[in-house]
Design a protein around this motif. Structure first.
Motif, PDB file in Angstrom:
ATOM      1  N   SER A 246      35.821 -31.921 -21.897  1.00 12.23           N
ATOM      2  CA  SER A 246      35.055 -30.777 -22.396  1.00 12.23           C
ATOM      3  C   SER A 246      34.397 -30.015 -21.248  1.00 12.23           C
ATOM      4  CB  SER A 246      33.976 -31.252 -23.375  1.00 12.23           C
ATOM      5  OG  SER A 246      33.164 -30.167 -23.774  1.00 12.23           O
ATOM      6  N   LYS A 247      34.434 -28.711 -21.332  1.00 13.74           N
ATOM      7  CA  LYS A 247      33.813 -27.863 -20.309  1.00 13.74           C
ATOM      8  C   LYS A 247      32.524 -27.217 -20.809  1.00 13.74           C
ATOM      9  CE  LYS A 247      37.298 -28.683 -17.594  1.00 13.74           C
ATOM     10  NZ  LYS A 247      37.129 -29.599 -16.455  1.00 13.74           N
ATOM     11  N   VAL A 248      32.048 -27.675 -21.962  1.00 13.40           N
ATOM     12  CA  VAL A 248      30.866 -27.076 -22.582  1.00 13.40           C
ATOM     13  C   VAL A 248      29.692 -28.048 -22.489  1.00 13.40           C
ATOM     14  CG1 VAL A 248      29.901 -26.160 -24.720  1.00 13.40           C
ATOM     15  CG2 VAL A 248      32.301 -25.744 -24.159  1.00 13.40           C
ATOM     16  N   ALA A 249      28.560 -27.547 -22.017  1.00  9.77           N
ATOM     17  CA  ALA A 249      27.336 -28.350 -21.956  1.00  9.77           C
ATOM     18  C   ALA A 249      26.701 -28.359 -23.340  1.00  9.77           C
ATOM     19  CB  ALA A 249      26.377 -27.762 -20.931  1.00  9.77           C
TER      20      ALA A 249
ATOM     21  N   TYR B 235      31.273 -45.712 -24.942  1.00  8.61           N
ATOM     22  CA  TYR B 235      32.444 -45.302 -25.722  1.00  8.61           C
ATOM     23  C   TYR B 235      32.567 -43.775 -25.745  1.00  8.61           C
ATOM     24  CZ  TYR B 235      34.774 -43.857 -30.062  1.00  8.61           C
ATOM     25  OH  TYR B 235      35.550 -43.215 -30.983  1.00  8.61           O
ATOM     26  N   VAL B 236      31.451 -43.096 -26.002  1.00  5.58           N
ATOM     27  CA  VAL B 236      31.454 -41.633 -26.068  1.00  5.58           C
ATOM     28  C   VAL B 236      31.818 -41.041 -24.719  1.00  5.58           C
ATOM     29  CG1 VAL B 236      29.987 -39.585 -26.368  1.00  5.58           C
ATOM     30  CG2 VAL B 236      29.821 -41.493 -27.983  1.00  5.58           C
ATOM     31  N   TYR B 237      31.200 -41.561 -23.669  1.00  2.29           N
ATOM     32  CA  TYR B 237      31.425 -41.020 -22.325  1.00  2.29           C
ATOM     33  C   TYR B 237      32.898 -41.124 -21.924  1.00  2.29           C
ATOM     34  CZ  TYR B 237      30.996 -40.332 -17.278  1.00  2.29           C
ATOM     35  OH  TYR B 237      31.144 -39.880 -15.995  1.00  2.29           O
ATOM     36  N   ASN B 238      33.574 -42.155 -22.391  1.00  2.00           N
ATOM     37  CA  ASN B 238      34.959 -42.375 -21.975  1.00  2.00           C
ATOM     38  C   ASN B 238      35.992 -41.739 -22.907  1.00  2.00           C
ATOM     39  OD1 ASN B 238      34.997 -44.186 -19.493  1.00  2.00           O
ATOM     40  ND2 ASN B 238      33.593 -45.325 -20.799  1.00  2.00           N
ATOM     41  N   LEU B 239      35.543 -41.081 -23.975  1.00  2.00           N
ATOM     42  CA  LEU B 239      36.483 -40.374 -24.837  1.00  2.00           C
ATOM     43  C   LEU B 239      37.114 -39.209 -24.081  1.00  2.00           C
ATOM     44  CD1 LEU B 239      34.510 -40.231 -28.209  1.00  2.00           C
ATOM     45  CD2 LEU B 239      36.645 -41.458 -27.808  1.00  2.00           C
ATOM     46  N   LYS B 240      38.421 -39.053 -24.223  1.00  2.00           N
ATOM     47  CA  LYS B 240      39.114 -37.986 -23.502  1.00  2.00           C
ATOM     48  C   LYS B 240      38.557 -36.610 -23.872  1.00  2.00           C
ATOM     49  CE  LYS B 240      43.763 -36.325 -22.356  1.00  2.00           C
ATOM     50  NZ  LYS B 240      43.413 -34.899 -22.433  1.00  2.00           N
ATOM     51  N   GLU B 241      38.281 -36.403 -25.158  1.00  2.00           N
ATOM     52  CA  GLU B 241      37.777 -35.110 -25.597  1.00  2.00           C
ATOM     53  C   GLU B 241      36.446 -34.766 -24.919  1.00  2.00           C
ATOM     54  OE1 GLU B 241      39.988 -36.946 -29.119  1.00  2.00           O
ATOM     55  OE2 GLU B 241      38.693 -37.599 -27.467  1.00  2.00           O
ATOM     56  N   VAL B 242      35.606 -35.789 -24.738  1.00  2.00           N
ATOM     57  CA  VAL B 242      34.299 -35.580 -24.096  1.00  2.00           C
ATOM     58  C   VAL B 242      34.475 -35.366 -22.600  1.00  2.00           C
ATOM     59  CG1 VAL B 242      32.052 -36.641 -23.593  1.00  2.00           C
ATOM     60  CG2 VAL B 242      33.082 -36.891 -25.870  1.00  2.00           C
ATOM     61  N   ARG B 243      35.319 -36.181 -21.989  1.00  2.00           N
ATOM     62  CA  ARG B 243      35.542 -36.082 -20.538  1.00  2.00           C
ATOM     63  C   ARG B 243      36.149 -34.736 -20.152  1.00  2.00           C
ATOM     64  NH1 ARG B 243      33.528 -39.950 -17.089  1.00  2.00           N
ATOM     65  NH2 ARG B 243      35.384 -39.857 -15.793  1.00  2.00           N
TER      66      ARG B 243
ATOM     67  N   VAL C 182      23.146 -31.087  -4.160  1.00  2.00           N
ATOM     68  CA  VAL C 182      23.499 -32.088  -5.173  1.00  2.00           C
ATOM     69  C   VAL C 182      24.372 -31.497  -6.281  1.00  2.00           C
ATOM     70  CG1 VAL C 182      22.529 -33.547  -7.007  1.00  2.00           C
ATOM     71  CG2 VAL C 182      21.464 -33.509  -4.742  1.00  2.00           C
ATOM     72  N   LYS C 183      24.167 -30.229  -6.601  1.00  2.00           N
ATOM     73  CA  LYS C 183      24.806 -29.607  -7.758  1.00  2.00           C
ATOM     74  C   LYS C 183      26.337 -29.723  -7.771  1.00  2.00           C
ATOM     75  CE  LYS C 183      24.690 -25.317 -10.436  1.00  2.00           C
ATOM     76  NZ  LYS C 183      24.127 -23.960 -10.509  1.00  2.00           N
ATOM     77  N   PRO C 184      27.044 -29.409  -6.677  1.00  2.00           N
ATOM     78  CA  PRO C 184      28.515 -29.518  -6.719  1.00  2.00           C
ATOM     79  C   PRO C 184      28.999 -30.930  -7.045  1.00  2.00           C
ATOM     80  CG  PRO C 184      27.813 -28.262  -4.798  1.00  2.00           C
ATOM     81  CD  PRO C 184      26.587 -28.868  -5.388  1.00  2.00           C
ATOM     82  N   PHE C 185      28.271 -31.962  -6.547  1.00  2.00           N
ATOM     83  CA  PHE C 185      28.657 -33.343  -6.848  1.00  2.00           C
ATOM     84  C   PHE C 185      28.468 -33.632  -8.338  1.00  2.00           C
ATOM     85  CE2 PHE C 185      27.457 -33.490  -2.348  1.00  2.00           C
ATOM     86  CZ  PHE C 185      28.570 -34.109  -1.800  1.00  2.00           C
ATOM     87  N   ALA C 186      27.350 -33.158  -8.896  1.00  6.87           N
ATOM     88  CA  ALA C 186      27.081 -33.386 -10.312  1.00  6.87           C
ATOM     89  C   ALA C 186      28.111 -32.673 -11.182  1.00  6.87           C
ATOM     90  CB  ALA C 186      25.668 -32.893 -10.653  1.00  6.87           C
ATOM     91  N   VAL C 187      28.454 -31.456 -10.815  1.00  6.22           N
ATOM     92  CA  VAL C 187      29.448 -30.690 -11.570  1.00  6.22           C
ATOM     93  C   VAL C 187      30.788 -31.419 -11.575  1.00  6.22           C
ATOM     94  CG1 VAL C 187      30.828 -28.574 -11.546  1.00  6.22           C
ATOM     95  CG2 VAL C 187      28.349 -28.448 -11.238  1.00  6.22           C
ATOM     96  N   ARG C 188      31.138 -31.965 -10.408  1.00  2.86           N
ATOM     97  CA  ARG C 188      32.416 -32.673 -10.286  1.00  2.86           C
ATOM     98  C   ARG C 188      32.423 -33.942 -11.141  1.00  2.86           C
ATOM     99  NH1 ARG C 188      32.911 -34.032  -4.582  1.00  2.86           N
ATOM    100  NH2 ARG C 188      32.668 -31.785  -4.374  1.00  2.86           N
ATOM    101  N   ILE C 189      31.300 -34.669 -11.123  1.00  2.00           N
ATOM    102  CA  ILE C 189      31.221 -35.921 -11.876  1.00  2.00           C
ATOM    103  C   ILE C 189      31.254 -35.657 -13.378  1.00  2.00           C
ATOM    104  CG2 ILE C 189      29.702 -37.856 -12.452  1.00  2.00           C
ATOM    105  CD1 ILE C 189      28.699 -37.727  -9.524  1.00  2.00           C
ATOM    106  N   VAL C 190      30.448 -34.676 -13.828  1.00  2.00           N
ATOM    107  CA  VAL C 190      30.356 -34.381 -15.257  1.00  2.00           C
ATOM    108  C   VAL C 190      31.578 -33.629 -15.757  1.00  2.00           C
ATOM    109  CG1 VAL C 190      28.960 -33.215 -17.008  1.00  2.00           C
ATOM    110  CG2 VAL C 190      27.844 -34.382 -15.108  1.00  2.00           C
ATOM    111  N   GLY C 191      32.210 -32.858 -14.870  1.00  2.00           N
ATOM    112  CA  GLY C 191      33.429 -32.155 -15.251  1.00  2.00           C
ATOM    113  C   GLY C 191      33.186 -30.828 -15.934  1.00  2.00           C
ATOM    114  N   MET C 192      31.992 -30.248 -15.741  1.00  2.00           N
ATOM    115  CA  MET C 192      31.678 -28.965 -16.362  1.00  2.00           C
ATOM    116  C   MET C 192      31.662 -27.856 -15.323  1.00  2.00           C
ATOM    117  SD  MET C 192      28.587 -29.993 -18.922  1.00  2.00           S
ATOM    118  CE  MET C 192      28.783 -31.307 -20.124  1.00  2.00           C
ATOM    119  N   SER C 193      31.704 -26.628 -15.800  1.00  2.00           N
ATOM    120  CA  SER C 193      31.590 -25.500 -14.885  1.00  2.00           C
ATOM    121  C   SER C 193      30.144 -25.350 -14.444  1.00  2.00           C
ATOM    122  CB  SER C 193      32.050 -24.208 -15.574  1.00  2.00           C
ATOM    123  OG  SER C 193      31.123 -23.840 -16.576  1.00  2.00           O
TER     124      SER C 193
END
Length: 438
Positions: free
Chosen positions: A396-399, A386-394, A165-176
């Protein structure tokens, strides 16, 4: 509901099921966009429904941590399209159950006897089936019992399922993966604990006793001599799951009574015990027409470190948050702001967090709160979207957020969701907690 005669337990077989489902989802997208070429007015609702059905069908057959993740997602209203949350909500208490022979085999392997040898009467057909196990009715010495039975291979598949599951979650969230590791470690720890039925039995006995004084709560009695590492025997509790209960059109007084009992239950655990029943989905509560609620399933317990607790609940204190220096230190302590953040990032994220905190902590800042206020929840969901769709949030590579916040936040989101569905009016002020301690 059709029973399962087996559960895939091998790593290769389970991975194969995930891959096959991925191909089905890809095919659904292809069909959707082909139809859309012919008719541009077609919405994504049909696509979501097809994908949700295919994904849930696979997860419900696999059981275990795979299905548990779906169950967790079903509690987060607004995170997924409605088709997914509606389908995944079935995992709370109506997943396909195991067949009778598999149930008998579990008894023989773990207790050395068949159900007919242990109980006066045992119903081989499950009453409820969820992600980790299913429940059967039994009778012994005139007492009606609930027998919770863990699915085969669940404990052994937690680590391998999460790796898939992890690679799919990483891809969706956009984090390392490195940034996501702390959250996956927390999830893995909790899922492994949920498969340890001996630990759950000890916690169930302990926490039921500690919370027994709270008004309008009902807990079952547990039977260690009829339990094992994959079986828990307890008293059968009568009542209705939330959806069924609401169909009975309960009075506002009864809704308030149950809502207050649940609020008190979580308030006492959080502030007095510093460990909390962290799986507040509707399948774990049985609501009654007299305004009481039965509580069981203490498999997922979050123990809260003192430093995290102190900083987390400072967020409720508006006077502290008005001090910029103190507020920023709290954000740092809770890992919401990172030492590597630029001044621009600090200003941006602290502003986002302040608004979200103001919304989510509102019930704690007043004497009583009406969880039937739909505008309040619409504002929360709109802001989160609104927060989820902000470019800065999308981008971001930091959890952001301590690993401890994962299950504590989940607990409150689940509680808020149930209280919202009940439309309960609840006393939420600090004075209520003092009353419980008297």
């Amino acid at each position: 509901m059709k029973e399962q005669s087996n559960i895939p337990t091998g790593k290769v077989e389970r991975a194969g099921r995930f891959i096959t489902t991925g191909l089905k989802v890809g095919s659904n997208y292809l069909k959707h966009y082909t139809k859309k070429l012919m008719d541009p007015s077609i919405s994504k609702e049909e696509l979501h429904a097809d994908n949700a059905e295919d994904i849930y069908d696979t997860l419900s057959q696999l059981k275990g941590s795979a299905l548990k993740v779906a169950q967790m997602l079903s509690m987060d209203k607004g995170m997924l399209p409605k088709a997914y949350t509606d389908m995944f909500a079935m995992s709370q208490y109506s997943a396909p159950p195991l067949s009778g022979p598999l149930v008998v085999n579990t008894f023989v392997k773990t207790l050395g006897k068949s159900p007919s040898q242990l109980y006066d009467k045992f119903d081989l057909h499950a009453s409820n089936a969820a992600s980790i196990g299913q429940v059967h009715k039994a009778w012994k010495n005139g007492q009606q019992l609930a027998i919770k039975i863990q699915y085969p291979g669940v404990a052994n598949s937690v680590k391998s399922d999460l790796r898939i599951v992890k690679p799919f979650a990483v891809r969706i969230v956009g984090m390392s993966e490195v940034d996501m590791d702390k959250y996956f470690d927390e999830i893995e720890t909790k899922l492994l604990e949920e498969t340890d039925y001996q630990l759950e039995l000890r916690r169930s006995v302990e926490l039921s006793a500690l919370c027994a004084h709270i008004p309008n709560l009902v807990f079952p009695r547990y039977y260690p001599e009829l339990s094992s590492d994959r079986i828990i025997t307890m008293d059968w509790l009568d009542g209705f799951h939330l959806k069924e209960f609401l169909l009975r059109n309960p009075s506002q007084e009864v809704r308030n009574s149950i809502g207050q009992a649940l609020w008190d239950f979580y308030d006492f655990q959080m502030h007095q015990l510093k460990k909390v029943h962290a799986d507040p989905h509707p399948g774990n509560f049985l609501m009654r027409d007299n305004g009481t609620v039965g509580i069981f399933d203490f498999g997922c317990i979050k123990e809260i470190p003192e430093d995290f607790y102190t900083n987390y609940f400072m967020l409720v204190d508006k006077t502290i948050l008005q001090d910029d220096a103190k507020r920023m230190q709290i954000y740092m302590n809770l890992e919401m702001i990172h030492p590597s953040d630029t001044d621009k990032e600090i200003t941006f994220y602290s502003g986002l967090f302040q608004k979200m905190i103001d919304l989510l902590t509102l019930p704690f800042t007043v004497t009583s709160f009406d969880f039937g206020n739909e505008e309040y929840f619409q504002e929360i969901y709109a802001y989160m979207d609104y927060v989820y769709n902000l470019k800065e949030v999308r981008d971001s590579k930091v959890a952001r957020g301590s690993r401890h916040s994962l299950y504590v936040n989940r607990t409150y989101f689940g509680l808020y969701s149930i209280l919202s569905d009940l439309k309960a009016e609840v006393y939420t002020g600090a004075g209520r907690f003092k009353t419980l301690m008297q």
